[in-house]
Write a protein that holds these residues in place. Sequence first.
Motif, PDB file in Angstrom:
ATOM      1  N   ASP A  75       0.835  -1.203   0.000  1.00 50.92           N
ATOM      2  CA  ASP A  75       0.000   0.000   0.000  1.00 50.92           C
ATOM      3  C   ASP A  75       0.868   1.251   0.000  1.00 50.92           C
ATOM      4  O   ASP A  75       1.988   1.265   0.508  1.00 50.92           O
ATOM      5  CB  ASP A  75      -0.910   0.023   1.230  1.00 50.92           C
ATOM      6  CG  ASP A  75      -2.048  -0.976   1.136  1.00 50.92           C
ATOM      7  OD1 ASP A  75      -2.387  -1.375   0.012  1.00 50.92           O
ATOM      8  OD2 ASP A  75      -2.592  -1.359   2.190  1.00 50.92           O
ATOM      9  N   VAL A  76       0.326   2.301  -0.593  1.00 47.80           N
ATOM     10  CA  VAL A  76       0.958   3.619  -0.589  1.00 47.80           C
ATOM     11  C   VAL A  76      -0.060   4.595  -0.011  1.00 47.80           C
ATOM     12  O   VAL A  76      -1.112   4.814  -0.586  1.00 47.80           O
ATOM     13  CB  VAL A  76       1.376   4.050  -2.011  1.00 47.80           C
ATOM     14  CG1 VAL A  76       1.945   5.457  -1.992  1.00 47.80           C
ATOM     15  CG2 VAL A  76       2.389   3.072  -2.591  1.00 47.80           C
ATOM     16  N   ARG A  77       0.270   5.152   1.152  1.00 47.56           N
ATOM     17  CA  ARG A  77      -0.662   6.042   1.839  1.00 47.56           C
ATOM     18  C   ARG A  77       0.050   7.294   2.357  1.00 47.56           C
ATOM     19  O   ARG A  77       1.244   7.251   2.650  1.00 47.56           O
ATOM     20  CB  ARG A  77      -1.312   5.310   3.025  1.00 47.56           C
ATOM     21  CG  ARG A  77      -2.238   4.178   2.637  1.00 47.56           C
ATOM     22  CD  ARG A  77      -3.463   4.698   1.886  1.00 47.56           C
ATOM     23  NE  ARG A  77      -4.383   3.631   1.555  1.00 47.56           N
ATOM     24  CZ  ARG A  77      -5.372   3.223   2.358  1.00 47.56           C
ATOM     25  NH1 ARG A  77      -5.560   3.817   3.533  1.00 47.56           N
ATOM     26  NH2 ARG A  77      -6.166   2.239   2.001  1.00 47.56           N
ATOM     27  N   PRO A  78      -0.690   8.395   2.533  1.00 46.22           N
ATOM     28  CA  PRO A  78      -0.092   9.575   3.160  1.00 46.22           C
ATOM     29  C   PRO A  78       0.352   9.271   4.587  1.00 46.22           C
ATOM     30  O   PRO A  78      -0.295   8.482   5.299  1.00 46.22           O
ATOM     31  CB  PRO A  78      -1.232  10.599   3.139  1.00 46.22           C
ATOM     32  CG  PRO A  78      -2.192  10.108   2.122  1.00 46.22           C
ATOM     33  CD  PRO A  78      -2.085   8.613   2.130  1.00 46.22           C
ATOM     34  N   HIS A  79       1.411   9.887   4.998  1.00 43.20           N
ATOM     35  CA  HIS A  79       1.965   9.660   6.337  1.00 43.20           C
ATOM     36  C   HIS A  79       0.898   9.828   7.420  1.00 43.20           C
ATOM     37  O   HIS A  79       0.799   9.004   8.345  1.00 43.20           O
ATOM     38  CB  HIS A  79       3.112  10.665   6.570  1.00 43.20           C
ATOM     39  CG  HIS A  79       3.771  10.559   7.905  1.00 43.20           C
ATOM     40  ND1 HIS A  79       4.909   9.832   8.112  1.00 43.20           N
ATOM     41  CD2 HIS A  79       3.447  11.095   9.115  1.00 43.20           C
ATOM     42  CE1 HIS A  79       5.271   9.919   9.386  1.00 43.20           C
ATOM     43  NE2 HIS A  79       4.394  10.685  10.007  1.00 43.20           N
ATOM     44  N   GLU A  80       0.121  10.885   7.305  1.00 45.71           N
ATOM     45  CA  GLU A  80      -0.844  11.209   8.358  1.00 45.71           C
ATOM     46  C   GLU A  80      -2.020  10.241   8.419  1.00 45.71           C
ATOM     47  O   GLU A  80      -2.814  10.267   9.372  1.00 45.71           O
ATOM     48  CB  GLU A  80      -1.368  12.641   8.185  1.00 45.71           C
ATOM     49  CG  GLU A  80      -2.091  12.908   6.877  1.00 45.71           C
ATOM     50  CD  GLU A  80      -1.143  13.277   5.733  1.00 45.71           C
ATOM     51  OE1 GLU A  80      -1.662  13.704   4.673  1.00 45.71           O
ATOM     52  OE2 GLU A  80       0.086  13.133   5.884  1.00 45.71           O
ATOM     53  N   ASP A  81      -2.141   9.340   7.425  1.00 44.60           N
ATOM     54  CA  ASP A  81      -3.266   8.398   7.394  1.00 44.60           C
ATOM     55  C   ASP A  81      -2.867   7.018   7.913  1.00 44.60           C
ATOM     56  O   ASP A  81      -3.688   6.104   7.916  1.00 44.60           O
ATOM     57  CB  ASP A  81      -3.805   8.278   5.961  1.00 44.60           C
ATOM     58  CG  ASP A  81      -5.134   7.540   5.905  1.00 44.60           C
ATOM     59  OD1 ASP A  81      -5.984   7.780   6.790  1.00 44.60           O
ATOM     60  OD2 ASP A  81      -5.326   6.715   4.993  1.00 44.60           O
ATOM     61  N   ILE A  82      -1.637   6.865   8.379  1.00 42.55           N
ATOM     62  CA  ILE A  82      -1.142   5.552   8.801  1.00 42.55           C
ATOM     63  C   ILE A  82      -1.127   5.471  10.328  1.00 42.55           C
ATOM     64  O   ILE A  82      -0.732   6.419  11.006  1.00 42.55           O
ATOM     65  CB  ILE A  82       0.280   5.303   8.247  1.00 42.55           C
ATOM     66  CG1 ILE A  82       0.286   5.422   6.722  1.00 42.55           C
ATOM     67  CG2 ILE A  82       0.796   3.930   8.674  1.00 42.55           C
ATOM     68  CD1 ILE A  82       1.669   5.457   6.107  1.00 42.55           C
ATOM     69  N   ARG A  83      -1.557   4.327  10.856  1.00 45.04           N
ATOM     70  CA  ARG A  83      -1.565   4.089  12.290  1.00 45.04           C
ATOM     71  C   ARG A  83      -0.889   2.746  12.599  1.00 45.04           C
ATOM     72  O   ARG A  83      -1.025   1.791  11.829  1.00 45.04           O
ATOM     73  CB  ARG A  83      -2.994   4.058  12.846  1.00 45.04           C
ATOM     74  CG  ARG A  83      -3.811   5.314  12.603  1.00 45.04           C
ATOM     75  CD  ARG A  83      -3.336   6.457  13.483  1.00 45.04           C
ATOM     76  NE  ARG A  83      -4.184   7.639  13.330  1.00 45.04           N
ATOM     77  CZ  ARG A  83      -3.977   8.592  12.426  1.00 45.04           C
ATOM     78  NH1 ARG A  83      -2.964   8.482  11.572  1.00 45.04           N
ATOM     79  NH2 ARG A  83      -4.774   9.638  12.359  1.00 45.04           N
ATOM     80  N   ILE A  84      -0.172   2.689  13.705  1.00 47.57           N
ATOM     81  CA  ILE A  84       0.352   1.431  14.231  1.00 47.57           C
ATOM     82  C   ILE A  84      -0.198   1.272  15.636  1.00 47.57           C
ATOM     83  O   ILE A  84      -0.003   2.150  16.487  1.00 47.57           O
ATOM     84  CB  ILE A  84       1.894   1.399  14.236  1.00 47.57           C
ATOM     85  CG1 ILE A  84       2.433   1.463  12.805  1.00 47.57           C
ATOM     86  CG2 ILE A  84       2.405   0.136  14.922  1.00 47.57           C
ATOM     87  CD1 ILE A  84       3.945   1.428  12.704  1.00 47.57           C
ATOM     88  N   ASP A  85      -0.912   0.185  15.867  1.00 49.00           N
ATOM     89  CA  ASP A  85      -1.604  -0.033  17.135  1.00 49.00           C
ATOM     90  C   ASP A  85      -2.501   1.160  17.479  1.00 49.00           C
ATOM     91  O   ASP A  85      -2.651   1.536  18.645  1.00 49.00           O
ATOM     92  CB  ASP A  85      -0.599  -0.277  18.269  1.00 49.00           C
ATOM     93  CG  ASP A  85       0.207  -1.555  18.061  1.00 49.00           C
ATOM     94  OD1 ASP A  85      -0.336  -2.501  17.456  1.00 49.00           O
ATOM     95  OD2 ASP A  85       1.365  -1.588  18.500  1.00 49.00           O
TER      96      ASP A  85
END
Length: 236
Positions: A43-53
Amino acid sequence: MSGKVKLLRYLANLGYGSRREVLGLLGEERVTDAAGELLYGDDVRPHEDIRIDGEALDPAPGLLLMLNKPAGVTCSTKDQGKLVYDLLPKRFRLRSPVVSPVGRLDRDTSGLLLFTDDGQLLHKIISPKSKLPKVYIAELANDLRGNEVATFASGTLMLESETTPLLPAELDVLGPRRARLTLHEGRYHQVRRMFAAVGNHVESLHRERVGGLTLGDLPEGEWRLLGDVDRVKLFA
């Protein structure tokens, strides 16, 4: 940057682990978008749209931060004793490109220290062409003689083992053994060597300003991310 790089590589570059370790995070379904939908390595996503836990990522590439460095802490990744990286999130030293100090403060000097992973920005800040003022408070072993202001401002002072005179520097006397010194270059241990050249010794040294940036109310040992306003202020 995250909008151009596949998620697996992007998270590895941010220091979340090797590619194998990031694959483990993905396989454990710990990586999602802001809405909670699972994300995958391609996947390629904007930084601000990514979550870990469920948590937002560390600052995006191109970061600039300031640290209020305590005395007794070394600007290194490997030296013995306490390091500046011990005061930052552990992942910061694992990032690619690395989050690096912008110039250095020696172990016994405290105060404002900048970090960035942006090589062009780092070069711009430390470049002699920028001539960003760096302001220090020095506590001295001996009383000032009275001629130091003129000597430092002369543009003729030579340091031991060097062949080029220092740029003019401004000295404000704050007390018999206390002074504020503003430099427009950054030579090795410059403040300490300047006072040694006039027969004095620096007992303690604190950097309070770089360019237009000051520490403000940032506590010793703490750091904060700098935004666009801070960047403008730095070069103002």
